[in-house]
Design a protein around this motif. Structure first.
Motif, mmCIF file in Angstrom:
data_model
loop_
_atom_site.group_PDB
_atom_site.id
_atom_site.type_symbol
_atom_site.label_atom_id
_atom_site.label_comp_id
_atom_site.label_asym_id
_atom_site.label_seq_id
_atom_site.Cartn_x
_atom_site.Cartn_y
_atom_site.Cartn_z
ATOM 1 N N LEU A 84 6.900 -44.415 18.651
ATOM 2 C CA LEU A 84 6.738 -43.474 17.553
ATOM 3 C C LEU A 84 7.585 -43.822 16.335
ATOM 4 N N ALA A 85 8.409 -44.855 16.429
ATOM 5 C CA ALA A 85 9.288 -45.222 15.311
ATOM 6 C C ALA A 85 8.448 -45.682 14.116
ATOM 7 N N ALA A 86 8.668 -45.068 12.965
ATOM 8 C CA ALA A 86 7.924 -45.431 11.760
ATOM 9 C C ALA A 86 8.544 -44.767 10.549
ATOM 10 N N LEU A 87 8.321 -45.368 9.382
ATOM 11 C CA LEU A 87 8.662 -44.735 8.114
ATOM 12 C C LEU A 87 7.428 -44.022 7.584
ATOM 13 N N PRO A 96 8.086 -51.053 0.241
ATOM 14 C CA PRO A 96 7.028 -51.601 1.097
ATOM 15 C C PRO A 96 7.507 -52.652 2.091
ATOM 16 N N THR A 97 8.463 -53.469 1.706
ATOM 17 C CA THR A 97 8.941 -54.500 2.622
ATOM 18 C C THR A 97 9.636 -53.881 3.829
ATOM 19 N N ARG A 98 10.491 -52.905 3.568
ATOM 20 C CA ARG A 98 11.136 -52.192 4.675
ATOM 21 C C ARG A 98 10.093 -51.455 5.507
ATOM 22 N N GLY A 99 9.091 -50.872 4.839
ATOM 23 C CA GLY A 99 8.021 -50.198 5.555
ATOM 24 C C GLY A 99 7.289 -51.123 6.497
ATOM 25 N N ALA A 100 6.983 -52.332 6.026
ATOM 26 C CA ALA A 100 6.291 -53.303 6.876
ATOM 27 C C ALA A 100 7.190 -53.759 8.017
ATOM 28 N N HIS A 101 8.479 -53.886 7.752
ATOM 29 C CA HIS A 101 9.428 -54.299 8.797
ATOM 30 C C HIS A 101 9.425 -53.300 9.956
ATOM 31 N N VAL A 102 9.549 -52.026 9.619
ATOM 32 C CA VAL A 102 9.614 -51.004 10.662
ATOM 33 C C VAL A 102 8.240 -50.750 11.273
ATOM 34 N N ASN A 103 7.240 -50.487 10.412
ATOM 35 C CA ASN A 103 5.952 -50.014 10.897
ATOM 36 C C ASN A 103 5.082 -51.104 11.513
ATOM 37 N N VAL A 104 5.174 -52.313 10.979
ATOM 38 C CA VAL A 104 4.325 -53.390 11.488
ATOM 39 C C VAL A 104 5.096 -54.297 12.444
ATOM 40 N N VAL A 105 6.198 -54.866 11.977
ATOM 41 C CA VAL A 105 6.977 -55.763 12.840
ATOM 42 C C VAL A 105 7.486 -55.000 14.062
ATOM 43 N N GLY A 106 7.947 -53.763 13.845
ATOM 44 C CA GLY A 106 8.426 -52.965 14.974
ATOM 45 C C GLY A 106 7.357 -52.763 16.030
ATOM 46 N N THR A 107 6.113 -52.535 15.594
ATOM 47 C CA THR A 107 5.016 -52.351 16.548
ATOM 48 C C THR A 107 4.703 -53.645 17.291
ATOM 49 N N VAL A 108 4.728 -54.752 16.584
ATOM 50 C CA VAL A 108 4.510 -56.044 17.251
ATOM 51 C C VAL A 108 5.597 -56.275 18.308
ATOM 52 N N ARG A 109 6.845 -55.936 17.978
ATOM 53 C CA ARG A 109 7.943 -56.079 18.949
ATOM 54 C C ARG A 109 7.677 -55.248 20.203
ATOM 55 N N VAL A 110 7.160 -54.032 20.024
ATOM 56 C CA VAL A 110 6.855 -53.179 21.172
ATOM 57 C C VAL A 110 5.817 -53.847 22.070
ATOM 58 N N PHE A 111 4.752 -54.314 21.482
ATOM 59 C CA PHE A 111 3.698 -54.936 22.284
ATOM 60 C C PHE A 111 4.156 -56.246 22.915
ATOM 61 N N ASP A 112 5.009 -56.962 22.194
ATOM 62 C CA ASP A 112 5.504 -58.220 22.752
ATOM 63 C C ASP A 112 6.427 -57.963 23.941
ATOM 64 N N ALA A 113 7.222 -56.890 23.874
ATOM 65 C CA ALA A 113 8.066 -56.534 25.017
ATOM 66 C C ALA A 113 7.209 -56.119 26.206
ATOM 67 N N ALA A 154 -2.827 -53.834 18.589
ATOM 68 C CA ALA A 154 -3.067 -53.336 19.946
ATOM 69 C C ALA A 154 -4.319 -53.965 20.544
ATOM 70 N N ARG A 155 -5.377 -54.057 19.742
ATOM 71 C CA ARG A 155 -6.630 -54.642 20.238
ATOM 72 C C ARG A 155 -6.441 -56.099 20.668
ATOM 73 N N VAL A 156 -5.757 -56.875 19.850
ATOM 74 C CA VAL A 156 -5.586 -58.298 20.169
ATOM 75 C C VAL A 156 -4.651 -58.486 21.361
ATOM 76 N N PHE A 157 -3.616 -57.652 21.484
ATOM 77 C CA PHE A 157 -2.739 -57.760 22.651
ATOM 78 C C PHE A 157 -3.488 -57.421 23.942
ATOM 79 N N TRP A 158 -4.488 -56.543 23.864
ATOM 80 C CA TRP A 158 -5.324 -56.308 25.046
ATOM 81 C C TRP A 158 -6.242 -57.500 25.296
ATOM 82 N N ASP A 159 -6.920 -57.978 24.257
ATOM 83 C CA ASP A 159 -7.873 -59.080 24.407
ATOM 84 C C ASP A 159 -7.199 -60.369 24.882
ATOM 85 N N ASP A 160 -6.034 -60.661 24.337
ATOM 86 C CA ASP A 160 -5.383 -61.946 24.616
ATOM 87 C C ASP A 160 -4.407 -61.899 25.783
#
Length: 318
Positions: A84-87, A96-113, A154-160
């Motif tokens: 649920l972490a997001a700006l 916007p850069t900080r927004g992308a760091h938290v909202n996008v990179v943070g989500t990728v980190r979750v799926f990668d973990a 999320a879709r690609v992490f399921w597919d791949d």
């Protein structure tokens, strides 16, 4: 939902929805790890009470930091992640850069973990947003664009990689703890009514207001399932006009009449979103009566006011 053998990691645990989710998990007897930048659990202490907050394990850190989530997942034997972490919209627009760091990179980190601990982590539930739709089927804000990116991640992490997930698209949360973001304005109006100060909601039109506790309970239900795929679900609450919001507050707190007003320009998101797929999956979906939920929120603010913990300084100038 069985919780005896699971450990839930909740990112963004100090936020409004995060606090309500942790509250619901604890009340169901779940083992819960609450992760935020610097977890103070101020909202959670009000929702759950000081004694029960001791049942929660807290972890501090930036969700987008490399290796942080893997370390938390391994240390605490996490089996389910609620991300649920997001700006919110104004903060993303301001940086916007900080927004992308938290909202996008943070989500990728979750799926990668979750991918790295695929045999341990059974599910990921994450917060998308109705802002993905915007007007004409396209998001009208960077926040919405980033949420689209997360749904595709999320879709690609399921597919791949076979990482199963469920996303939810809240429209506008309201209730105690909702004090950040553009659509926090109806909750600010409730706080203003209790404090007896004027407040102008900076938009009009119709919106789908969703009580924070209802959304949290829905998220917890989804987090306990072993779904396959990468589905994303619309949520549905109370579709009302901003004028209706003011009218309900004034009915419950007549002394506030004349203090609350609103602009006319509607938000650029369709309030009539279909939640049939979610209802098909869960059956009964929590949906509190709007008037009852507003009354509960006002009562909470009254308690805070009586303790000297409610301030007009917390209400932004709209």
């Amino acid at each position: 939902m069985r919780v005896d053998s699971d450990c839930f990691l909740v990112t963004g645990s100090d936020g409004c929805l995060g606090s309500w989710v942790v509250k619901n998990l604890v009340e169901r007897g779940a083992r819960c790890i609450a992760l935020d930048l610097d977890p103070q659990a101020l909202r959670l202490r009000e929702l759950l009470g000081e004694e029960r907050v001791g049942e929660v394990s807290f972890a501090a850190g930036d969700v987008a930091a490399q290796g942080l989530l893997e370390a938390v997942v391994e240390t605490h034997a996490v089996t389910r992640i609620v991300h649920l972490a997001a700006l919110q919209i104004p903060l993303v627009a301001a940086d916007p850069t900080r927004g992308a760091h938290v909202n996008v990179v943070g989500t990728v980190r979750v799926f990668d973990a979750a991918r790295a601990y695929h045999d341990q982590v059974r599910s990921v539930v994450y917060a998308s947003s109705a802002a993905v739709f915007g007007t004409g089927g396209r998001p009208g804000t960077l926040y919405g664009v980033f949420k689209v990116c997360n749904e595709e991640t999320a879709r690609v992490f399921w597919d791949d990689f076979g990482v199963a997930s469920a996303g939810v698209r809240p429209w506008a949360l309201y209730g105690y703890g909702r004090d950040q973001g553009l659509t926090a304005a109806p909750t600010h109006a409730m706080k203003a009514a209790v404090l007896g100060v004027p407040y102008r909601i900076p938009f009009g039109g119709r919106l789908d207001l969703q009580y924070a506790d209802d959304v949290a309970r829905t998220v917890v239900e989804l987090a306990g399932l072993d779904n396959q795929g990468a589905e994303v679900y619309n949520l549905r609450g109370s579709v009302v006009s901003v004028g209706d919001v003011v009218a309900v507050i004034e009915r419950l707190r007549p002394e506030s009449r004349g203090l609350l007003s609103h602009d006319e320009e509607p938000l650029p998101i369709d309030p009539e979103l279909d939640d049939a797929p979610l209802r098909s999956l869960l059956g009964a979906v929590p949906r509190r009566d709007f008037g009852a939920a507003v009354a509960e929120t006002l009562d909470t603010f009254e308690r805070l006011k009586a303790r000297g913990q409610l301030s007009a300084a917390d209400i932004p100038v709209a």
